[in-house]
Write an enzyme that holds these catalytic residues in place. Structure first.
Site, short mmCIF file in Angstrom:
data_model
loop_
_atom_site.label_atom_id
_atom_site.label_comp_id
_atom_site.label_asym_id
_atom_site.label_seq_id
_atom_site.Cartn_x
_atom_site.Cartn_y
_atom_site.Cartn_z
CE LYS A 41 -4.54 0.72 -0.14
NZ LYS A 41 -5.59 0.41 -1.02
CG ASP A 71 -6.90 3.50 -0.67
OD1 ASP A 71 -7.82 4.53 -0.40
OD2 ASP A 71 -7.50 2.37 -1.58
#
Length: 448
Positions: free
Chosen positions: A128, A168
């Site tokens: 991430k 995201d």
């Protein structure tokens, strides 16, 4: 040592090393405690120190991102990339651009990504990243300059077979385009598969835009079907009004449900007649406006300041699709009192641990984020496959693959829960099913 003693010892170590990282600690606690029966049944996992290794990132990168705004002033943000676990494939996970991004949030998201990616059945590890940069209110040129500076450093750490980022919160097609363009320039390589969520003109996949929202509803539908329930005619409340919320609204409506509320960071709208999705798309995808503008198009709707109040609306199904921690214990109790029967998470860990306990103790069907919102990363992996083969699949092909993946995620999670004596506990089942695939790969590859 029993499985419980082992887990508690590891949790104590994690808390000492990461004492100020609440989001990460909550994520680790939620997963680790659900794995106690696995360690009881497989003591070899304890002997190989699997939990100690899986809670520690393989690599964590933080870097400076300087850029120049439209007034010629130098701005500086922080960039992050956490490469958490590559046991089953290259790191895969989104980039989040939002003022709240910090080391703890990136770590918690990366940790969750390990198990989410494992559940898809596709060969992708967990990672991430992101930045505390806020694209809201910035011009396209400012966003481009930031993305180029961000990629100037990130490009040193990613690659087709190493780490494949995606979008995201705050990172959509615009931001991915700017980052990929700069990556291509400085690397002198048309490695389309190094980023996913790309535009269709340069290697993107059909259905990727819809994937997380559609996948959430496919998962919810399967979970309800297994419990003799149907989406048809149900009232649905969805938080958020970004990509996930919009396409969850679309798919839920197509399957016969009525979505009556959406929100953004300022407040929420309530439309008793059902949300007009074309209006929301115009506001959010074209104008990049605020959800309260919905009333300019639909005067009969209502707008309320503050987004947490959305959970006071009576509904059969709640789909939190905004951000982490948005449903606390009190909101969960209100949902239960109002007769909500199903909660499935479209955002990453939007329900607190206390809220989850309320749902489970009151018989609410609960679909955890790592299972229910895995559609986005699943479709990203399908985009990688298409890039590798230099071909594109039709919308229907990708959508069918996506639906099969989400149905299998539910079935595998339910089967794992039953195997370990927790029938119906999909949260526990998802953690176990996701963990076991990674654990077996780590066992096979030695202590690395």
């Amino acid at each position: 040592m029993t499985g419980k003693e082992y887990v508690l010892n590891v949790l104590e170590q994690v808390e000492k090393r990461n004492e100020n990282e609440k989001e990460f600690l909550d994520a680790v606690k939620e997963v680790a405690t659900s794995l106690i029966p696995v360690f009881e049944k497989h003591p070899e996992y304890m002997e190989e120190g699997l939990l100690e290794r899986i809670v520690e990132p393989e690599r964590q990168i933080m870097f400076r991102v300087p850029w120049v705004d439209d007034k010629g002033r130098v701005q500086v943000n922080r960039g992050y990339r956490i490469q958490f676990n590559s046991a089953i494939g290259p790191y895969k996970g989104g980039l989040r651009f939002h003022p709240t991004v910090n080391a703890s949030i990136v770590k918690f998201l990366g940790f969750e990504q390990i198990f989410k990616n494992s559940l898809t059945g596709l060969p992708i590890g967990g990672g991430k990243g992101g930045s505390d940069f806020d694209p809201k209110g910035k011009s396209d040129r400012e966003v481009m300059r930031f993305c180029q500076s961000f990629m100037a450093e990130l490009c040193k750490h990613i690659g087709l077979d190493t780490d494949v980022p995606a979008g995201d919160i705050g990172v959509g097609a615009r931001e991915i385009g700017y980052m990929y363009g700069y990556y291509k320039k400085i690397r002198n390589a048309n490695d389309q598969g190094v980023l996913t969520g790309k535009g269709l003109a340069y290697g993107g996949s059909l259905t990727r835009t819809e994937a997380t929202g559609y996948g959430l509803v496919y998962f919810t539908e399967e979970m309800m079907r297994a419990n003799n329930l149907s989406l048809d005619g149900k009232r649905v409340v969805i938080s958020g009004s970004g990509n996930v919320a919009i396409y969850a609204t679309q798919k839920a409506t197509q399957l016969g449900a009525k979505v009556v509320a959406l929100s953004d960071s300022n407040g929420y709208i309530y439309d008793e007649n059902g949300i007009n999705l074309e209006v929301v798309k115009e506001i959010k995808e074209v104008k990049r406006g605020r959800i309260k503008e919905y009333l300019d198009y639909v005067p009969s709707a209502k707008y309320f300041e503050g987004c947490r109040g959305i959970w006071t609306i009576k509904c059969d199904i709640a789909l939190p699709c905004a951000t982490q921690g948005e449903i606390d214990e009190n909101s969960a109790k209100i949902l239960v009192e109002n007769g909500t029967k199903v909660v499935a998470e479209g955002a990453n860990m939007p329900s607190t641990l206390e809220a989850i306990e309320v749902f489970q103790s009151n018989g609410v069907l609960f679909g955890p984020a790592k299972a229910a919102n895995a559609g986005g990363v699943a479709c990203s992996a399908l985009e990688m496959s298409q890039n590798s083969m230099r071909m594109s699949w039709s919308f229907e092909e990708v959508d069918n693959k996506l639906k099969n993946i989400m149905v299998n995620i539910y079935k595998n999670s339910a089967a794992a829960a039953k195997e370990y004596g927790q029938e119906g506990n999909i949260l526990m089942g998802a953690n176990i099913a996701g963990f076991k695939k990674v654990a077996d790969a780590m066992m096979a590859q030695g202590i690395v």
